[in-house]
Motif scaffolding. Structure first.
Motif, PDB file in Angstrom:
ATOM      1  N   SER A   9      12.987  51.701 -18.636  1.00 29.55           N
ATOM      2  CA  SER A   9      12.871  50.282 -18.761  1.00 29.55           C
ATOM      3  C   SER A   9      12.026  49.805 -17.503  1.00 29.55           C
ATOM      4  O   SER A   9      11.305  48.666 -17.350  1.00 29.55           O
ATOM      5  CB  SER A   9      14.275  49.705 -18.556  1.00 29.55           C
ATOM      6  N   GLU A  19      18.122  48.682 -21.633  1.00 27.82           N
ATOM      7  CA  GLU A  19      16.814  47.885 -21.395  1.00 27.82           C
ATOM      8  C   GLU A  19      17.034  46.360 -21.444  1.00 27.82           C
ATOM      9  O   GLU A  19      16.144  45.746 -20.668  1.00 27.82           O
ATOM     10  CB  GLU A  19      16.185  48.359 -22.562  1.00 27.82           C
ATOM     11  N   LEU A  66      15.557  44.794 -18.018  1.00 26.60           N
ATOM     12  CA  LEU A  66      14.148  43.963 -18.225  1.00 26.60           C
ATOM     13  C   LEU A  66      14.425  42.328 -18.465  1.00 26.60           C
ATOM     14  O   LEU A  66      13.571  41.524 -17.760  1.00 26.60           O
ATOM     15  CB  LEU A  66      13.712  44.250 -19.603  1.00 26.60           C
TER      16      LEU A  66
END
Lengths: 321, 421
Positions: free
Chosen positions: A143, A258, A262
């Motif tokens: 990520s 992720e 993110l």
């Protein structure tokens, strides 16, 4: 490995008479062997899975802010709270969108890779390893690579460099939900991470398809390529496909790393586990409501899994096909 | 496995192997880092939690101070990542909770009995502390936590770029938006406010003439001026003049020093790194005022040391905190000025710290004194999170600021009721 071999070897070359009490081997008692080998894992399962689940269910009926040993019983209040929470409901929508992208895409890509790797004759081991390697990368590390190197918003990010060759301005891939470029980042990182693993499952399944089927089809006039793939390969992969889709769906429900790395401090693109993390372990420290959410989510996963199994026939015997 | 090798495994040999492994494990535990001990002192074993500071040398300095303490064995957990508070909160509920930890003064820690009363160790030197810091750590007359550093945050800018674009230092939000437009080129963006814009959320409220909470702990941020400011910020966000998606976040000066932006919101801690990269081509200004009734503002962040009230060694932990953050003034000055620049909360140290007396650091101290807002102990992590959502929805999404502020007010109000009744 075979115990029969051991016994045969012993009978063909008689050993000297044992002195004192005869030694007993593991194989003497299959039940004892079973518990010896499964016991440690069972203990781990109980301590690290069943006890936390039980504790979570217990917590879900208590007012538990800033504590995991609460005393105020609130009945189903926490369940009411989580089920009326807009963010939690939105997280289920996020999951649905994510699953709708990632499940079919990963299935198709991993099957495609398996067909490709299975067909090639040179450097097969290299390609298998190359496609499988991302499985060993942690979701957090991947990520961060996606966020900081490939899809950062500045001119030297890889994605922006590439689109820059075509005269397109830099895009801040993760900054804004409009347009929702963040889905591209999230889906590609997971696709890269997990396709290799499912490719291996498909390769194993492909190798189990009897060659006679293809030979028979060829004699019957079937053309190699799409026709044999559609009428032989795909049906033969049904059991594996069902398992793969089931695993992908569960993995999508468990998506956390992720999204968390993110989309920090976003209110969009938050799957259920991120919402529950925020609720229980984040700023709110509300373990009661967080636990109620975890119970709801667990039940939901069970129901969806059962429905999916029912539709696709997971676990159904060969004779029932 | 061959048949013969299998036959060698019987219960006795398995038991022997298990005992061997247990002994090896025990020996390994003796020599390994188990999170406890490891210092040079005697007596209790203490664990302290620090978030990872970005400046070089801070981790080594913190460990050096701990090693110098003779009253206990102090080991340091250096927590990397961006979710220090979440790791800390989770750890505080377990038996492996730190004895001593750094954080910001927040009343839920006091209400849930997680932090010890440090009034007795601070009282003798109370008058030497910045009184705003003392206030922000006080609940019902008791002081919880010792302030270690004050961290003013403001806009850093490149005077050379301003000169080239013929732009004046902005004092209003309109001027800031105009400046970012004039400063943006094909390679440089006008300004960087962090990837999620949340670092400026409190200054935005203060600069619009509002506050996070009233003195009697009621929500005070839901005003028309704040809503208007959010709308203007949405315009800035979509203008294309804001740096978005930078590889490093706002607290790191890289975006500024690498020439990606002409203006960056950052903290005074980053000054040495900026000066090293850009020399004298750096200026600072506070968050500009919003609307006619607004006033420029600076957020005075910082970190404080707390003692885990539920720890096994509360008295030993208090002794350590007193030794390091009250008695050892040379370490306090070293911590505040040798790596990044921070303002020591001790008045005597702030006045004697030579590195803060001239140039840009002195300008930072001036803005700190003139426009600074300090921590409010009643403004908790959950409330901060509510305003994070307002920023995300009003500025990064296009939701109605008034509706978002009203929703946040409702959440903050519920939180206040739980805390204060």
């Amino acid at each position: 490995m075979s115990t029969t071999t051991t016994r045969k070897a012993a009978s063909s070359a008689p050993a000297p008479a044992p002195k004192g009490r005869p030694r007993r081997r593991f194989s003497a008692s299959p039940t004892a062997n079973f518990w010896l080998f499964t016991g440690p894992f069972l203990i781990g399962l109980v301590i690290f899975v069943f006890v936390p689940i039980g504790w979570s269910i217990w917590l879900s009926f208590f007012e538990a802010r800033f504590t995991v040993t609460p005393s105020e019983f609130v009945g189903f209040e926490n369940y009411k709270s989580i089920l009326t929470d807009v963010d939690f409901r939105n997280s289920l929508v996020t999951f649905t969108v994510f699953a709708a992208f990632i499940v079919p895409l990963t299935w198709a890509v991993s099957l495609g890779l398996a067909l490709l790797v299975n067909r090639i004759t040179i450097m097969r081991a290299f390609f298998r390893s190359a496609f499988f390697l991302p499985t060993a990368v942690s979701y957090v590390a991947a990520s961060l690579i996606w966020k900081m190197s490939l899809f950062n918003g500045v001119r030297f990010g890889l994605a922006n460099t590439v689109i820059g060759w075509f005269g397109v301005d830099n895009i801040a891939w993760l900054a804004s939900p409009d347009p929702p470029w963040y889905w591209l980042v999230i889906v590609t990182v997971r696709l890269w991470l997990q396709s290799g693993f499912y490719m291996i499952l498909f390769i194993a399944a492909l190798q189990n398809i009897p060659k006679e089927l293809y030979e028979a089809a060829a004699i019957d006039g079937a053309k190699p390529g799409w026709q044999t793939f559609r009428h032989i390969t795909l049906p033969q992969l049904r059991a594996t496909s069902t398992a793969v889709i089931l695993l992908l769906l569960i993995a999508a429900y468990q998506a956390f790393d992720e999204f968390f790395n993110l989309l920090s401090k976003a209110t969009w693109g938050q799957p259920p586990l991120v919402e529950l993390y925020k609720m229980a372990l984040g700023e709110n420290q509300n373990y009661g409501v967080g636990s109620a959410g975890a119970v709801v989510l667990t039940l939901l996963i069970c129901v969806v899994t059962l429905i999916q199994g029912k539709i696709m026939g997971f676990g159904r015997g060969e004779e029932s096909k | 496995m061959s048949a013969s090798s299998m036959s060698n495994w019987n219960r006795r040999s398995v038991l022997r192997a298990a005992m061997g492994l247990a002994a090896a494990g025990g020996l390994a535990a003796c020599g390994g880092n188990n999170g406890r001990g490891g210092g040079s002192g005697s007596g209790a074993n203490l664990v302290q939690y620090f978030h990872a500071y970005g400046e070089n040398g801070v981790e080594a300095a913190v460990k050096k101070y701990a090693k110098a303490y003779k009253g206990a064995n102090v080991s340091t957990q250096w927590i990397t990542g961006s979710n220090f508070e979440q790791k800390l909160f989770a750890a505080l509920l377990t038996d492996n909770a730190p004895d001593v930890f750094e954080f910001h003064p927040q009343i839920q820690l006091v209400k849930s009995g997680q932090v010890a009363d440090l009034t007795d160790i601070i009282s003798p030197v109370k008058s030497d502390f910045n009184q705003a810091d003392i206030t922000s750590h006080t609940v019902d007359g008791k002081i919880y936590g010792v302030r270690m550093i004050d961290d003013p945050q403001f806009f850093f800018y490149r005077p050379s770029m301003f000169e080239k674009a013929k732009v004046q230092v902005p004092t209003t939000l309109e001027e800031l938006i105009e400046a970012t437009k004039a400063l943006t080129t094909s390679k440089v963006k006008g300004a960087y406010l962090g990837n999620d814009i949340t670092p400026v959320q409190s200054p935005l409220i203060w600069s619009a003439g509002a506050d996070t909470l009233t003195p009697d702990n009621k929500p005070a941020f839901n005003t028309d001026a704040v809503a208007a400011g959010l709308k203007q910020m949405r315009g800035l966000f979509t203008s294309g003049n804001l740096l978005l998606g930078a590889p490093t976040d706002w607290w790191d000066p890289s975006a500024f020093t690498q020439g990606l932006t002409a203006i960056q919101w950052c903290g005074m801690w980053a000054m040495p790194a900026m000066q090293q990269a850009l020399g004298d081509d750096i200026g600072i200004f506070p968050f500009p005022k919003i609307g006619a009734a607004g006033k420029q503002s600076v957020i005075n962040g910082g970190w404080s040391m707390f003692v885990n009230a539920k720890g096994k060694n509360v008295e030993a932990a208090k002794e350590y905190v007193k030794w390091l953050w009250i008695d050892q003034k040379q370490y306090q000055e070293d911590f505040a000025t040798s790596y990044g620049f921070h303002i020591p909360p001790r008045t005597s140290l702030a006045e004697s710290a030579t590195k803060l007396k001239t140039g840009l650091p002195a300008e930072g101290v001036k803005l700190f004194n003139q426009f600074g807002h300090f921590d409010n102990i009643g403004w908790t992590q959950a409330m901060i999170s509510s305003i994070n959502d307002v920023i995300a929805n009003s500025i990064r999404k296009d939701d109605d600021p008034k509706a978002q502020l009203a929703a946040a007010e409702k959440k903050v109000d519920a939180e206040l009721k739980k805390l204060f009744g």
